[in-house]
Design a protein around this motif. Sequence first.
Motif, mmCIF file in Angstrom:
data_model
loop_
_atom_site.group_PDB
_atom_site.id
_atom_site.type_symbol
_atom_site.label_atom_id
_atom_site.label_comp_id
_atom_site.label_asym_id
_atom_site.label_seq_id
_atom_site.Cartn_x
_atom_site.Cartn_y
_atom_site.Cartn_z
ATOM 1 N N SER A 240 0.763 -1.225 -0.165
ATOM 2 C CA SER A 240 0.132 0.069 -0.044
ATOM 3 C C SER A 240 0.917 1.141 -0.020
ATOM 4 O O SER A 240 0.610 2.177 -0.931
ATOM 5 N N ALA A 241 1.681 1.269 0.998
ATOM 6 C CA ALA A 241 2.669 2.607 0.936
ATOM 7 C C ALA A 241 3.681 2.546 -0.354
ATOM 8 O O ALA A 241 3.891 3.751 -0.788
ATOM 9 N N PHE A 242 4.146 1.390 -0.417
ATOM 10 C CA PHE A 242 4.982 1.444 -1.988
ATOM 11 C C PHE A 242 4.244 2.053 -3.271
ATOM 12 O O PHE A 242 4.698 3.012 -3.645
ATOM 13 N N PHE A 243 3.491 1.531 -3.385
ATOM 14 C CA PHE A 243 2.378 2.093 -4.573
ATOM 15 C C PHE A 243 1.934 3.342 -4.372
ATOM 16 O O PHE A 243 1.758 4.248 -5.431
ATOM 17 N N ALA A 244 1.566 3.820 -3.266
ATOM 18 C CA ALA A 244 0.909 5.249 -2.862
ATOM 19 C C ALA A 244 2.246 6.135 -3.182
ATOM 20 O O ALA A 244 1.957 7.312 -3.700
ATOM 21 N N ALA A 245 3.597 5.615 -2.803
ATOM 22 C CA ALA A 245 4.524 6.435 -2.889
ATOM 23 C C ALA A 245 4.872 6.930 -4.354
ATOM 24 O O ALA A 245 5.374 7.954 -4.581
ATOM 25 N N CYS A 246 4.796 5.646 -5.296
ATOM 26 C CA CYS A 246 5.016 5.751 -6.507
ATOM 27 C C CYS A 246 4.172 6.950 -7.234
ATOM 28 O O CYS A 246 4.534 7.702 -7.949
ATOM 29 N N ARG A 247 2.873 6.769 -6.834
ATOM 30 C CA ARG A 247 1.695 7.596 -7.606
ATOM 31 C C ARG A 247 2.131 8.999 -7.001
ATOM 32 O O ARG A 247 1.964 9.996 -7.762
ATOM 33 N N ASN A 248 2.449 9.220 -5.725
ATOM 34 C CA ASN A 248 2.584 10.718 -5.249
ATOM 35 C C ASN A 248 3.964 11.266 -5.984
ATOM 36 O O ASN A 248 4.107 12.599 -6.308
ATOM 37 N N TYR A 249 5.146 10.334 -5.964
ATOM 38 C CA TYR A 249 6.059 10.910 -6.579
ATOM 39 C C TYR A 249 5.914 11.378 -8.228
ATOM 40 O O TYR A 249 6.418 12.415 -8.499
ATOM 41 N N LEU A 250 5.296 10.612 -8.758
ATOM 42 C CA LEU A 250 4.912 10.883 -10.433
ATOM 43 C C LEU A 250 3.863 12.118 -10.376
ATOM 44 O O LEU A 250 4.095 12.649 -11.611
ATOM 45 N N SER A 251 2.982 12.430 -9.266
ATOM 46 C CA SER A 251 2.182 13.367 -9.580
ATOM 47 C C SER A 251 2.880 14.642 -8.759
ATOM 48 O O SER A 251 1.933 15.482 -8.747
ATOM 49 N N ASP A 252 3.380 14.691 -8.088
ATOM 50 C CA ASP A 252 4.232 15.569 -7.548
ATOM 51 C C ASP A 252 4.539 16.847 -8.264
ATOM 52 O O ASP A 252 5.352 16.845 -9.429
ATOM 53 N N PRO A 253 3.758 17.941 -8.000
ATOM 54 C CA PRO A 253 4.031 19.366 -9.085
ATOM 55 C C PRO A 253 5.250 19.756 -9.288
ATOM 56 O O PRO A 253 5.551 20.301 -10.377
ATOM 57 N N GLU A 254 6.095 19.456 -8.174
ATOM 58 C CA GLU A 254 7.402 19.834 -8.492
ATOM 59 C C GLU A 254 8.439 18.864 -9.280
ATOM 60 O O GLU A 254 9.381 19.205 -9.740
ATOM 61 N N LEU A 255 7.939 17.513 -9.493
ATOM 62 C CA LEU A 255 8.516 16.687 -10.126
ATOM 63 C C LEU A 255 7.969 16.321 -11.528
ATOM 64 O O LEU A 255 8.497 16.087 -12.588
ATOM 65 N N ALA A 256 6.624 16.139 -11.410
ATOM 66 C CA ALA A 256 5.810 15.872 -12.933
ATOM 67 C C ALA A 256 6.341 16.541 -13.925
ATOM 68 O O ALA A 256 6.299 17.775 -14.217
ATOM 69 N N HIS A 257 6.665 15.676 -15.039
ATOM 70 C CA HIS A 257 7.245 16.231 -16.293
ATOM 71 C C HIS A 257 8.390 17.332 -16.140
ATOM 72 O O HIS A 257 8.720 18.333 -16.785
ATOM 73 N N ARG A 258 9.143 16.961 -14.971
ATOM 74 C CA ARG A 258 10.301 17.501 -14.629
ATOM 75 C C ARG A 258 11.461 16.694 -14.482
ATOM 76 O O ARG A 258 11.458 15.350 -14.804
ATOM 77 N N SER A 259 12.160 16.829 -13.357
ATOM 78 C CA SER A 259 13.320 15.958 -12.974
ATOM 79 C C SER A 259 13.303 15.717 -11.503
ATOM 80 O O SER A 259 12.780 16.514 -10.764
ATOM 81 N N ALA A 260 14.019 14.658 -11.086
ATOM 82 C CA ALA A 260 13.961 14.207 -9.443
ATOM 83 C C ALA A 260 15.415 13.547 -9.139
ATOM 84 O O ALA A 260 16.021 13.017 -10.172
ATOM 85 N N LEU A 261 15.645 13.619 -7.998
ATOM 86 C CA LEU A 261 16.702 13.034 -7.370
ATOM 87 C C LEU A 261 16.454 12.106 -6.349
ATOM 88 O O LEU A 261 15.405 12.073 -6.078
ATOM 89 N N THR A 262 17.393 11.106 -6.118
ATOM 90 C CA THR A 262 17.126 9.837 -5.098
ATOM 91 C C THR A 262 16.335 10.399 -3.790
ATOM 92 O O THR A 262 15.327 9.845 -3.504
ATOM 93 N N PRO A 263 16.885 11.543 -3.202
ATOM 94 C CA PRO A 263 16.251 11.802 -2.051
ATOM 95 C C PRO A 263 14.679 12.144 -2.091
ATOM 96 O O PRO A 263 13.937 12.199 -1.164
ATOM 97 N N GLN A 264 14.536 12.647 -3.372
ATOM 98 C CA GLN A 264 12.889 13.038 -3.380
ATOM 99 C C GLN A 264 12.217 11.842 -3.493
ATOM 100 O O GLN A 264 10.824 11.933 -3.075
ATOM 101 N N TRP A 265 12.416 10.706 -4.266
ATOM 102 C CA TRP A 265 11.811 9.462 -4.232
ATOM 103 C C TRP A 265 11.715 9.113 -2.925
ATOM 104 O O TRP A 265 10.617 8.667 -2.382
ATOM 105 N N VAL A 266 12.895 9.074 -2.151
ATOM 106 C CA VAL A 266 12.702 8.447 -0.753
ATOM 107 C C VAL A 266 11.949 9.096 0.238
ATOM 108 O O VAL A 266 11.101 8.675 1.226
ATOM 109 N N ALA A 267 11.940 10.690 -0.036
ATOM 110 C CA ALA A 267 10.869 11.372 0.869
ATOM 111 C C ALA A 267 9.508 11.131 0.507
ATOM 112 O O ALA A 267 8.780 10.946 1.600
#
Length: 465
Positions: A240-267
Amino acid sequence: DLNDKIDSIDLYITTPEGYRAGSNGLLVSEVMGNGHVTYHWRHRYPIATYLISMAVADYLVFTHDIVIGTDTIPMLTYSWHDDPGMAELNGYDAGEQMTLYSELFGLYPFAEEKYGHAQFGWGGGMEHQTMTSMGGWSYELSAHELAHQWFGDKVTCGSWQDIWLNEGFATYLSGLCYEYLEPEYWMPFKRGRRDFVVSQPDGSVRCTDTTQIARLFSGRLSYAKGAYVLHMLRWVTGDSAFFAACRNYLSDPELAHRSALTPQWVAHLEAASGLDLTEFMNDWYIGEGHPQYQMTWSQNSSGLAVIELGQTTSHPSVDFFEMPVPVRFKNAEQDTTVVLDHTFSGQIFTVQLPFQADSALFDPDLWLLHGQSLVVGMEGRDVRSDRPVIFPNPARNMVHVQWTTLPDEHLTYFITDATGRLMRRDVGALRNSSLDVPLEDLAPGAYWLVVNTEGGRLTLPFVKE
């Protein structure tokens, strides 16, 4: 620059008649004249520079629509003439894979345009945005490159050091297609990636030399180990937490259609799970190598199982991998899986089982990345915390077994390898309650030292460096 995406592109490709040109986005027009055709492709999503592509050949073109809820997404397949049947089949496979990914991670990121494949003359594939380039037609390659549309295209690694955010995810998602759509291939997928990673003792997921293409795109580290780290994060945090984190990571307005670093995924993963993953990432993302486990267990007549779990690591950058370790106890009629919170080597666990087990399976569903691991049941003898100590472990030239209570003056012992093959049988003399066992004749690897005393048989795992 990975952080500087183009907000839109138009491509005009002029080619002789008889050829077709495929590119990103939607085909706006085909204009013919003087024996040539000009194709106009328009893409209106942000795109990293390395994801722009145009491909020209005398393609066969297959089209079909993928319906996901209320959305209809055109699928184009541009194929050479040598194997059109496989090309068309690949398009249908990609449709099922897109439906799965959309359910798990959110709707296909470029649903207002299309998804397509264009065959090209390289090995493997390349995840050009909305128009993947395919070196051939295969189920897993299709799944991998399609996965990049979410992980790599919609959210692009912000540094080449973080390339695993592209390749580790794409590799893992291709495995999820097996888990959900072709389950008979799920265990072989995990076993193959695990065995590939542990075939060498070193290497981190974090790319330590981004100037070397071979290191950057290391199949063992950026792809396979990156995928297995994601698999273990799913195990540690729960589905539950893993897939929710994936969806939140992909839809984060700071990251979606932009770029991300590992700490942002871990957060995002920490926020969804409530866990502090610092130690995990230090070991598995920054650290090198992997653990090997040595487990001994016994069970008394009342059903109480006593387990001793040891661990050695393949690389000195990590002294211990703290992990929840699954063990399945079973007999011909029943089984149960327990999870051991393993925090130090030699840790003793007691578990009350509702039946008499005749075997124990270590990590039966392959949640953990580990090398050669040994499990031995000690019939008729409890595994106790006051049992003799074997040291050093790992060892090089000599290993010692120290008793607190003096056993026989002379002890018969033998050494077996991980497969149970007898490597040596000998008689050793005790000196100051210690048995000294030379190891010069053994190759590096994991072994069992079995000692026969009047009190019973003692089995101790050790590793020869």
